[in-house]
Design an enzyme around this catalytic site. Sequence first.
Site, PDB file in Angstrom:
ATOM      1  N   THR A 121       0.863  -1.183   0.000  1.00 25.74           N
ATOM      2  CA  THR A 121       0.000   0.000   0.000  1.00 25.74           C
ATOM      3  C   THR A 121       0.900   1.232   0.000  1.00 25.74           C
ATOM      4  O   THR A 121       1.620   1.473   0.969  1.00 25.74           O
ATOM      5  CB  THR A 121      -0.903  -0.012   1.246  1.00 25.74           C
ATOM      6  N   LEU A 156      -6.669  -8.133   0.504  1.00 18.57           N
ATOM      7  CA  LEU A 156      -6.966  -9.279   1.376  1.00 18.57           C
ATOM      8  C   LEU A 156      -7.111  -8.837   2.822  1.00 18.57           C
ATOM      9  O   LEU A 156      -6.565  -7.821   3.245  1.00 18.57           O
ATOM     10  CB  LEU A 156      -5.879 -10.347   1.256  1.00 18.57           C
ATOM     11  N   GLU A 158      -6.537  -9.997   6.749  1.00 18.13           N
ATOM     12  CA  GLU A 158      -5.878 -10.981   7.606  1.00 18.13           C
ATOM     13  C   GLU A 158      -6.954 -11.821   8.272  1.00 18.13           C
ATOM     14  O   GLU A 158      -8.000 -11.322   8.652  1.00 18.13           O
ATOM     15  CB  GLU A 158      -5.020 -10.274   8.659  1.00 18.13           C
ATOM     16  N   LYS A 214      -6.763   2.063  -3.048  1.00 19.17           N
ATOM     17  CA  LYS A 214      -6.487   1.287  -1.832  1.00 19.17           C
ATOM     18  C   LYS A 214      -6.704   2.145  -0.581  1.00 19.17           C
ATOM     19  O   LYS A 214      -7.334   1.716   0.387  1.00 19.17           O
ATOM     20  CB  LYS A 214      -5.048   0.760  -1.890  1.00 19.17           C
ATOM     21  N   ALA A 262     -19.860  -1.709  16.479  1.00 18.96           N
ATOM     22  CA  ALA A 262     -19.191  -0.914  17.514  1.00 18.96           C
ATOM     23  C   ALA A 262     -18.296  -1.863  18.316  1.00 18.96           C
ATOM     24  O   ALA A 262     -18.556  -3.053  18.404  1.00 18.96           O
ATOM     25  CB  ALA A 262     -20.234  -0.282  18.418  1.00 18.96           C
ATOM     26  N   GLY A 263     -17.225  -1.316  18.883  1.00 23.00           N
ATOM     27  CA  GLY A 263     -16.327  -2.189  19.633  1.00 23.00           C
ATOM     28  C   GLY A 263     -15.243  -1.420  20.346  1.00 23.00           C
ATOM     29  O   GLY A 263     -15.422  -0.254  20.732  1.00 23.00           O
ATOM     30  N   CYS A 270      -3.136  -2.032   8.925  1.00 24.25           N
ATOM     31  CA  CYS A 270      -3.570  -1.255   7.755  1.00 24.25           C
ATOM     32  C   CYS A 270      -4.378   0.000   8.084  1.00 24.25           C
ATOM     33  O   CYS A 270      -3.956   1.101   7.718  1.00 24.25           O
ATOM     34  CB  CYS A 270      -4.356  -2.151   6.811  1.00 24.25           C
TER      35      CYS A 270
HETATM   36  N1  LIG Z   1      -1.355  -7.182   6.247  1.00 25.13           N
HETATM   37  C1  LIG Z   1      -2.440  -6.914   5.573  1.00 25.13           C
HETATM   38  O1  LIG Z   1      -3.551  -7.315   5.902  1.00 25.13           O
HETATM   39  C2  LIG Z   1      -2.356  -6.100   4.310  1.00 25.13           C
HETATM   40  C3  LIG Z   1      -3.447  -6.089   3.428  1.00 25.13           C
HETATM   41  C4  LIG Z   1      -3.341  -5.347   2.269  1.00 25.13           C
HETATM   42  C5  LIG Z   1      -2.206  -4.600   2.002  1.00 25.13           C
HETATM   43  N2  LIG Z   1      -1.175  -4.612   2.903  1.00 25.13           N
HETATM   44  C6  LIG Z   1       0.019  -3.842   2.572  1.00 25.13           C
HETATM   45  O2  LIG Z   1       1.001  -4.748   2.054  1.00 25.13           O
HETATM   46  C7  LIG Z   1       2.304  -4.336   2.454  1.00 25.13           C
HETATM   47  C8  LIG Z   1       3.009  -5.429   3.214  1.00 25.13           C
HETATM   48  O3  LIG Z   1       2.294  -5.653   4.412  1.00 25.13           O
HETATM   49  P1  LIG Z   1       2.541  -6.945   5.299  1.00 25.13           P
HETATM   50  O4  LIG Z   1       1.509  -6.908   6.382  1.00 25.13           O
HETATM   51  O5  LIG Z   1       2.639  -8.131   4.413  1.00 25.13           O
HETATM   52  O6  LIG Z   1       3.981  -6.595   5.901  1.00 25.13           O
HETATM   53  P2  LIG Z   1       4.963  -7.534   6.735  1.00 25.13           P
HETATM   54  O7  LIG Z   1       5.668  -6.650   7.660  1.00 25.13           O
HETATM   55  O8  LIG Z   1       4.191  -8.713   7.269  1.00 25.13           O
HETATM   56  O9  LIG Z   1       5.974  -8.094   5.645  1.00 25.13           O
HETATM   57  C9  LIG Z   1       6.914  -7.326   4.968  1.00 25.13           C
HETATM   58  C10 LIG Z   1       8.121  -8.213   4.669  1.00 25.13           C
HETATM   59  O10 LIG Z   1       9.002  -7.520   3.788  1.00 25.13           O
HETATM   60  C11 LIG Z   1      10.344  -7.865   4.143  1.00 25.13           C
HETATM   61  N3  LIG Z   1      11.263  -6.892   3.544  1.00 25.13           N
HETATM   62  C12 LIG Z   1      11.505  -5.625   3.899  1.00 25.13           C
HETATM   63  N4  LIG Z   1      12.381  -5.057   3.066  1.00 25.13           N
HETATM   64  C13 LIG Z   1      12.699  -5.974   2.137  1.00 25.13           C
HETATM   65  C14 LIG Z   1      13.532  -5.973   0.980  1.00 25.13           C
HETATM   66  N5  LIG Z   1      14.204  -4.893   0.603  1.00 25.13           N
HETATM   67  N6  LIG Z   1      13.625  -7.112   0.262  1.00 25.13           N
HETATM   68  C15 LIG Z   1      12.930  -8.213   0.613  1.00 25.13           C
HETATM   69  N7  LIG Z   1      12.125  -8.260   1.681  1.00 25.13           N
HETATM   70  C16 LIG Z   1      11.979  -7.164   2.430  1.00 25.13           C
HETATM   71  C17 LIG Z   1      10.303  -7.894   5.659  1.00 25.13           C
HETATM   72  O11 LIG Z   1      11.384  -8.608   6.201  1.00 25.13           O
HETATM   73  C18 LIG Z   1       8.939  -8.571   5.905  1.00 25.13           C
HETATM   74  O12 LIG Z   1       9.076  -9.980   5.995  1.00 25.13           O
HETATM   75  C19 LIG Z   1       2.125  -3.044   3.251  1.00 25.13           C
HETATM   76  O13 LIG Z   1       2.231  -1.949   2.401  1.00 25.13           O
HETATM   77  C20 LIG Z   1       0.683  -3.167   3.742  1.00 25.13           C
HETATM   78  O14 LIG Z   1       0.104  -1.926   3.991  1.00 25.13           O
HETATM   79  C21 LIG Z   1      -1.213  -5.359   4.028  1.00 25.13           C
END
Ligand SMILES: NC(=O)c1ccc[n+]([C@@H]2O[C@H](COP(=O)([O-])OP(=O)(O)OC[C@H]3O[C@@H](n4cnc5c(N)ncnc54)[C@H](O)[C@@H]3O)[C@@H](O)[C@H]2O)c1
Length: 455
Positions: A121, A156, A158, A214, A262-263, A270
């Site tokens: 994002t 997606l 979590e 997004k 509500a909660g 995110c």
């Molecule tokens: N978690 C969610 O529910 C969700 C949903 C939609 C979008 N997003 C977005 O997706 C993105 C990732 O979120 P996440 O929750 O998966 O993050 P996360 O912290 O779980 O995972 C990020 C991973 O990237 C790795 N990383 C960092 N720098 C790196 C590099 N240069 N090369 C290779 N690996 C590297 C980290 O070690 C980590 O394992 C964010 O922008 C988030 O906002 C997350």
Amino acid sequence: MKITIIGTGYVGLVTGACLAELGNDVFCLDVDQKKIDLLNNGGIPIHEPGLEEVVARNRAAGRLQFSTDVAASVAHGCLQFIAVGTPPDEDGSADLQYVLAAAKNIGKYMTEFKVIVDKSTVPVGTADRVKAAVQAELATRGDASKFSVVSNPEFLKEGAAVEDFMRPDRIVIGCDSTPEGEKAHGLMKKLYTPFNRNHERTFWMDVRSAEFTKYAANAMLATRISFMNELANLADQVGADIEAVRHGIGSDPRIGHSFLYAGAGYGGSCFPKDVQALERTARQYDQDLLILRAVEAVNDKQKLVLGQKVVKRFGEDLSGKHFAVWGLAFKPNTDDMREAPARVLIKQLLDGGATVAVYDPVAMTEAKRVLELDLTAEEMARIRFATTPMDTLTAAEALVIVTEWKAFRSPDFDRIKSSLKQAIIFDGRNLFEPEVMAEAGFEYHGIGRSILTRV
Ligand SMILES: NC(=O)c1ccc[n+]([C@@H]2O[C@H](COP(=O)([O-])OP(=O)(O)OC[C@H]3O[C@@H](n4cnc5c(N)ncnc54)[C@H](O)[C@@H]3O)[C@@H](O)[C@H]2O)c1
């Protein structure tokens, strides 16, 4: 197709595993050697229903590999997905250092055409910064390889990530109209064809609109939650039941039933950061997003409401008092503790001098890790990590529920009553009906459900 996923976190691992499940040859890269070792030894770093099976099946089939080898990762995929974290910077804007580091690595090693897909994002305009970072590396090496940067934000949730990825409501893809952008369009279309068999789910747009979509989606969802939380607090004052109100308004198709609960406030990786980042983007353009500022302020306040109800009932000084806490993860079906309301509640109880016994079906290890960061050793010593929900209750003044895990929905109320010192429940997720709880002999405190104190 050959695909590289950069960043093997929640989004990267789910994306990689699901794309492998569809028959693609996927290379997952991460900088975290421990995470990669765990995955290569058959482990899974996160709790996500169904994920372990998909990962195991595709590893066994040779379609999914995990590595820290940057050069090999760049060589592998024609499509390079960037799925690294974008945490909030000190001023609330999205910290793009990991995204730009990933882009730099691609530019450093690529020797042929690549489609670079921003799945993280990222604020509007990031694709241009990714493009510049790749271009700068190519220029340093004097390499004329072509590439295109595409925005394909991930929606997606979590706790239902595999299901959401495999059966998306929509797929948003932003491409530019250069010849490279056209080529990227074709490759993205091919990749996502299996998802569109039943009906077309892809929305094609320009890159900036895709990036914006997004943030707009998360901001809207966070707004609905804060709206209901604010009304719930008023319902408490005026003696109305926010659950009845929720049904009453949700049945209007213009409003709908989703996301009106509500909660104890929203948490996770995110909503908090994306709301902040969008506000920050607006400020860069001299615009003040008044609604989103309020959404954030209401949520910060809401995380305190449950603890305030405890204090109102037991007094400011909670020393010598013990409380049971059910649910630590920011929502059910995940072990994610980022911005979890339980962290705020536990701190409030400890600040009052109380001791607590806590339980979560899957987030115990992660909770211990983050609470150790939040709290002093003395405070940690006042937390007992229980092995079952019932194990938290002994000698507790009351049960406080923070996360709406299914396992908490139909508990043995007789046992709860006989284990607690007093039959009192603070329900931060409105799992139970006040009337039923009253009949069962409980003093029940929900969120926005003070109708009970009126009758
Ligand atoms: N978690 C969610 O529910 C969700 C949903 C939609 C979008 N997003 C977005 O997706 C993105 C990732 O979120 P996440 O929750 O998966 O993050 P996360 O912290 O779980 O995972 C990020 C991973 O990237 C790795 N990383 C960092 N720098 C790196 C590099 N240069 N090369 C290779 N690996 C590297 C980290 O070690 C980590 O394992 C964010 O922008 C988030 O906002 C997350």
